[in-house]
Design an enzyme around this catalytic site. Structure first.
Site, PDB file in Angstrom:
ATOM      1  N   ASN A 167       0.899  -1.340   0.116  1.00  0.00           N
ATOM      2  CA  ASN A 167      -0.012   0.068  -0.139  1.00  0.00           C
ATOM      3  C   ASN A 167       0.953   1.197   0.126  1.00  0.00           C
ATOM      4  O   ASN A 167       1.950   1.120   0.766  1.00  0.00           O
ATOM      5  CB  ASN A 167      -0.919   0.126   1.127  1.00  0.00           C
ATOM      6  CG  ASN A 167      -1.831  -1.049   1.248  1.00  0.00           C
ATOM      7  OD1 ASN A 167      -2.332  -1.514   0.039  1.00  0.00           O
ATOM      8  ND2 ASN A 167      -2.320  -1.528   2.148  1.00  0.00           N
ATOM      9  N   GLU A 225      -1.343   3.366   5.808  1.00  0.00           N
ATOM     10  CA  GLU A 225      -1.495   3.954   6.995  1.00  0.00           C
ATOM     11  C   GLU A 225      -0.312   4.314   7.859  1.00  0.00           C
ATOM     12  O   GLU A 225      -0.172   5.145   8.567  1.00  0.00           O
ATOM     13  CB  GLU A 225      -2.335   3.068   7.920  1.00  0.00           C
ATOM     14  CG  GLU A 225      -3.892   2.990   7.476  1.00  0.00           C
ATOM     15  CD  GLU A 225      -4.831   1.945   8.113  1.00  0.00           C
ATOM     16  OE1 GLU A 225      -4.319   1.371   9.015  1.00  0.00           O
ATOM     17  OE2 GLU A 225      -5.898   1.920   7.604  1.00  0.00           O
ATOM     18  N   VAL A 226       0.800   3.280   7.826  1.00  0.00           N
ATOM     19  CA  VAL A 226       2.007   3.642   8.526  1.00  0.00           C
ATOM     20  C   VAL A 226       3.145   3.939   7.464  1.00  0.00           C
ATOM     21  O   VAL A 226       3.487   3.109   6.557  1.00  0.00           O
ATOM     22  CB  VAL A 226       2.517   2.253   9.045  1.00  0.00           C
ATOM     23  CG1 VAL A 226       3.668   2.347   9.769  1.00  0.00           C
ATOM     24  CG2 VAL A 226       1.293   1.784  10.196  1.00  0.00           C
ATOM     25  N   HIS A 229       6.474  -0.976   3.870  1.00  0.00           N
ATOM     26  CA  HIS A 229       6.076  -2.512   4.191  1.00  0.00           C
ATOM     27  C   HIS A 229       5.412  -3.176   2.908  1.00  0.00           C
ATOM     28  O   HIS A 229       4.743  -2.573   2.382  1.00  0.00           O
ATOM     29  CB  HIS A 229       5.376  -2.480   5.466  1.00  0.00           C
ATOM     30  CG  HIS A 229       4.201  -1.424   5.488  1.00  0.00           C
ATOM     31  ND1 HIS A 229       4.000  -0.201   5.512  1.00  0.00           N
ATOM     32  CD2 HIS A 229       2.968  -2.174   5.195  1.00  0.00           C
ATOM     33  CE1 HIS A 229       2.909   0.137   5.606  1.00  0.00           C
ATOM     34  NE2 HIS A 229       1.989  -1.051   5.413  1.00  0.00           N
ATOM     35  N   HIS A 282       2.919  -6.321   2.634  1.00  0.00           N
ATOM     36  CA  HIS A 282       2.141  -7.502   3.237  1.00  0.00           C
ATOM     37  C   HIS A 282       2.161  -8.509   2.490  1.00  0.00           C
ATOM     38  O   HIS A 282       2.334  -8.836   1.307  1.00  0.00           O
ATOM     39  CB  HIS A 282       0.598  -6.851   3.167  1.00  0.00           C
ATOM     40  CG  HIS A 282       0.243  -5.674   3.694  1.00  0.00           C
ATOM     41  ND1 HIS A 282      -0.584  -5.708   5.063  1.00  0.00           N
ATOM     42  CD2 HIS A 282       0.155  -4.340   3.648  1.00  0.00           C
ATOM     43  CE1 HIS A 282      -0.875  -4.429   5.379  1.00  0.00           C
ATOM     44  NE2 HIS A 282      -0.098  -3.650   4.541  1.00  0.00           N
TER      45      HIS A 282
HETATM   46  P1  AMP Z   1      -1.127  -0.088   5.898  1.00  0.00           P
HETATM   47  O1  AMP Z   1      -2.405   0.275   5.737  1.00  0.00           O
HETATM   48  O2  AMP Z   1      -0.594  -0.910   4.479  1.00  0.00           O
HETATM   49  O3  AMP Z   1      -0.260   0.869   6.151  1.00  0.00           O
HETATM   50  O4  AMP Z   1      -0.907  -1.470   7.014  1.00  0.00           O
HETATM   51  C1  AMP Z   1      -0.362  -1.108   7.927  1.00  0.00           C
HETATM   52  C2  AMP Z   1      -0.625  -2.567   8.747  1.00  0.00           C
HETATM   53  O5  AMP Z   1       0.020  -2.461  10.044  1.00  0.00           O
HETATM   54  C3  AMP Z   1      -2.221  -2.730   9.237  1.00  0.00           C
HETATM   55  O6  AMP Z   1      -2.402  -4.093   8.431  1.00  0.00           O
HETATM   56  C4  AMP Z   1      -2.067  -3.008  10.685  1.00  0.00           C
HETATM   57  O7  AMP Z   1      -2.708  -3.865  10.997  1.00  0.00           O
HETATM   58  C5  AMP Z   1      -0.659  -3.008  10.864  1.00  0.00           C
HETATM   59  N1  AMP Z   1      -0.233  -2.864  12.238  1.00  0.00           N
HETATM   60  C6  AMP Z   1      -0.451  -1.493  12.973  1.00  0.00           C
HETATM   61  N2  AMP Z   1       0.367  -1.507  14.192  1.00  0.00           N
HETATM   62  C7  AMP Z   1       0.982  -2.821  14.226  1.00  0.00           C
HETATM   63  C8  AMP Z   1       1.660  -3.375  15.435  1.00  0.00           C
HETATM   64  N3  AMP Z   1       1.984  -2.850  16.336  1.00  0.00           N
HETATM   65  N4  AMP Z   1       2.127  -4.478  14.975  1.00  0.00           N
HETATM   66  C9  AMP Z   1       1.672  -5.457  13.861  1.00  0.00           C
HETATM   67  N5  AMP Z   1       1.191  -4.844  12.881  1.00  0.00           N
HETATM   68  C10 AMP Z   1       0.521  -3.602  12.957  1.00  0.00           C
END
Ligand code: AMP
Length: 119
Positions: free
Chosen positions: A91, A99-100, A104, A106
């Protein structure tokens, strides 16, 4: 592209937040997603500070890029998905639903993934 070192994956890399580690080497950390969307759902992150796939592709060293992709195959083996298959997703930014803000991938599997959702 400015990297925000307060993001949750940066905190995981610094050991400030726990994670369920699947695999780690000098280039990557892989851990289970806290909110799994499939029976297997893990995240692979580079150890370097890259905001997203664009930032990584443009600014990471060749060694970091090769290290990242070599790790994918090892993680797929650890999760026993090499025969059955899996889905890999990056993403990216707003339209990609990221979101983060630490790059990364998935990795999803453990059963057949649903069709890709476009809308
Ligand atoms: P994205 O929307 O691609 O940024 O995905 C971020 C992902 O990080 C989501 O699937 C969340 O469930 C996952 N996530 C957020 N915080 C944590 C955490 N502390 N440990 C593991 N996964 C996380």
């Amino acid at each position: 592209m400015i990297y925000n070192s307060k993001n949750i994956f940066a905190k995981i890399l610094r050991g400030e937040i726990p994670n369920n580690t699947v695999y780690e080497d000098e280039y990557v950390l892989c851990f289970d997603d806290v909110n799994p969307q499939m029976p297997i759902h893990c995240l692979i992150i580079p150890k370097g500070a890259y905001v997203n796939l664009n930032d990584f592709s443009r600014n990471a060293s060749d060694e970091e890029i090769v290290g990242f992709y070599r790790a994918v195959e090892k993680i797929v083996e650890i999760k026993k998905m090499s025969g059955s298959g899996y889905r890999a997703i990056f993403n990216t930014d707003d339209h990609g639903g990221q979101e983060v803000p630490h790059m990364h991938m998935h990795i999803l599997g453990g059963e057949k993934c649903p069709s890709m959702i476009v809308k």
